[in-house]
Enzyme design. Structure first.
Site, PDB file in Angstrom:
ATOM      1  CD1 TRP A 154     -25.876   5.035 -22.294  1.00 10.52           C
ATOM      2  CD2 TRP A 154     -27.954   5.151 -21.494  1.00 10.52           C
ATOM      3  NE1 TRP A 154     -26.069   3.935 -21.490  1.00 10.52           N
ATOM      4  CE2 TRP A 154     -27.343   3.973 -20.997  1.00 10.52           C
ATOM      5  CE3 TRP A 154     -29.274   5.423 -21.121  1.00 10.52           C
ATOM      6  CZ2 TRP A 154     -27.994   3.088 -20.142  1.00 10.52           C
ATOM      7  CZ3 TRP A 154     -29.924   4.537 -20.273  1.00 10.52           C
ATOM      8  CH2 TRP A 154     -29.288   3.387 -19.799  1.00 10.52           C
ATOM      9  CG  HIS A 163     -27.800  -6.269 -25.486  1.00 14.20           C
ATOM     10  ND1 HIS A 163     -28.735  -5.307 -25.784  1.00 14.20           N
ATOM     11  CD2 HIS A 163     -26.649  -5.601 -25.194  1.00 14.20           C
ATOM     12  CE1 HIS A 163     -28.188  -4.108 -25.666  1.00 14.20           C
ATOM     13  NE2 HIS A 163     -26.923  -4.259 -25.320  1.00 14.20           N
ATOM     14  CB  SER A 197     -25.801  -1.471 -26.605  1.00 14.71           C
ATOM     15  OG  SER A 197     -25.826  -1.579 -25.212  1.00 14.71           O
ATOM     16  CG  ASP A 213     -31.583  -7.169 -25.703  1.00 15.98           C
ATOM     17  OD1 ASP A 213     -31.130  -7.239 -24.547  1.00 15.98           O
ATOM     18  OD2 ASP A 213     -31.176  -6.331 -26.537  1.00 15.98           O
TER      19      ASP A 213
END
Length: 339
Positions: free
Chosen positions: A307, A155, A39, A121
């Protein structure tokens, strides 16, 4: 050297945390370093694998992440769910930054790259991962790339055993670790390093060490404590070992789920029989609203790795504070190399 440093060992990480100590050096070959993550940790693994490809010189793995530099020129939600984020500008940035803001992209042709996605996901879905694969395809050697899709997986971090408190493969909830009858940690490590000894499925020989994520080993959005799994074979310094960095995802830091990511993902089982140290840096929830890339503002209550530009416009470039802290940890660990 490691055996001359007084440290606090944890046979298992329980509710009571032993005080963190200074990060030791180990007899680790600096040419044996790799990274993987899930992730936001997958995004961070790609950032480290690209920007610091000279440090993570064996390769990197991405579980349910997305393209490098994805959120800089489009809103971060474009890089989530199961859309098709643009990779045009991010890929152009990789080319223009090569050898300056990031290490030379030519290195990527020599790196082993592992990618995993779950077909179900909806948080960071297969389409997003496909864009990462397409982006890296401009630079990598296809023979060095493994791309795996697990049918029905959501996920989560995939394993093939039932860790305490883990989920079924179809359930995407805390701790985001699931028995999918697929050994994700083993698959990534075997692809990156090649043939490995069989994992230890019994009692592990090694221990977990807590260390202070402070000074050059810490940064905004990072907890004060990180962790290492050190096999018995690497503890004395007599054996040359390798190093893999395993990055948790959002809502998976020690502050959120305790030791589950460290204990239940399966990395330590492989490390124990392959002279490999596993470094577990830790992020932490941050409720302050920060400016992020592309003109937005956002807090980080889930303890994600950066990120999206929370902690600087250079978050995915050399000198980005979280990446620099992780690289600092790596360089300290390998500074005990005796080769």
């Amino acid at each position: 050297m490691f055996d001359s440093v007084k440290i606090a060992w944890l046979v298992a990480l329980g509710a009571a945390q032993v005080a963190a100590t200074a990060l030791p050096a180990f007899n680790v070959n600096p040419n044996s370093v790799s990274v993987s993550g899930l992730s936001s940790g997958g995004y961070m693994a790609a950032q480290l694998g690209v920007a610091y490809s000279d440090v993570f010189n064996v390769g990197f793995g991405v579980f349910a992440g997305g393209p490098y530099d994805c959120a800089r020129n489009q809103y971060y939600t474009s890089c989530m769910y199961n859309g098709y984020p643009s990779i045009t500008t991010p890929t152009a940035n990789m080319k223009s930054w090569s050898g300056n803001q990031i290490a030379s992209v030519a290195n990527l042709g020599q790196r082993k790259i592992y990618m995993w996605t779950g077909s179900s996901d909806t948080t960071v879905g297969p389409n997003v991962m496909n864009q990462l694969k397409a982006q890296l395809g401009n630079f990598d050697n296809s023979a060095n790339v493994s791309y795996v899709t697990t049918t029905g997986a959501v996920h989560t971090f995939p394993t093939d055993f039932n860790g305490a408190g883990d989920n079924s493969c179809s359930l995407s909830t805390s701790p985001y670790i699931s028995n999918c009858n697929y050994d994700g940690a083993g698959a990534a490590l075997k692809w990156i390093y090649g043939s490995l000894n069989a994992r230890n499925t019994g009692t592990l020989s090694g221990s977990v060490l807590s260390f202070a994520q402070s000074g050059s080993y810490g940064a905004n959005g990072m907890d004060t404590t990180g962790y290492l799994y050190v096999p018995q074979s690497c503890a004395s310094g007599a054996t040359v070992c390798s190093l893999h960095v395993a990055l948790h995802g959002c809502l998976q830091s020690y502050s959120s789920i305790g030791s589950r990511f460290i204990q239940n993902t399966g990395y330590n089982k492989w490390a124990d029989t392959n002279n490999m140290i596993i470094l577990y840096p830790q992020a932490i929830p941050d409720y302050t609203i920060h400016a992020i890339w592309n003109g937005g503002v956002l807090s980080n209550p889930n303890g994600c790795w950066d990120w999206v530009g929370w902690y600087g416009s250079n978050a995915d470039q050399i000198g980005g504070v979280q990446m620099a802290a992780i690289v600092g940890q790596v360089k300290q660990i390998v500074s005990g190399f005796q080769g």
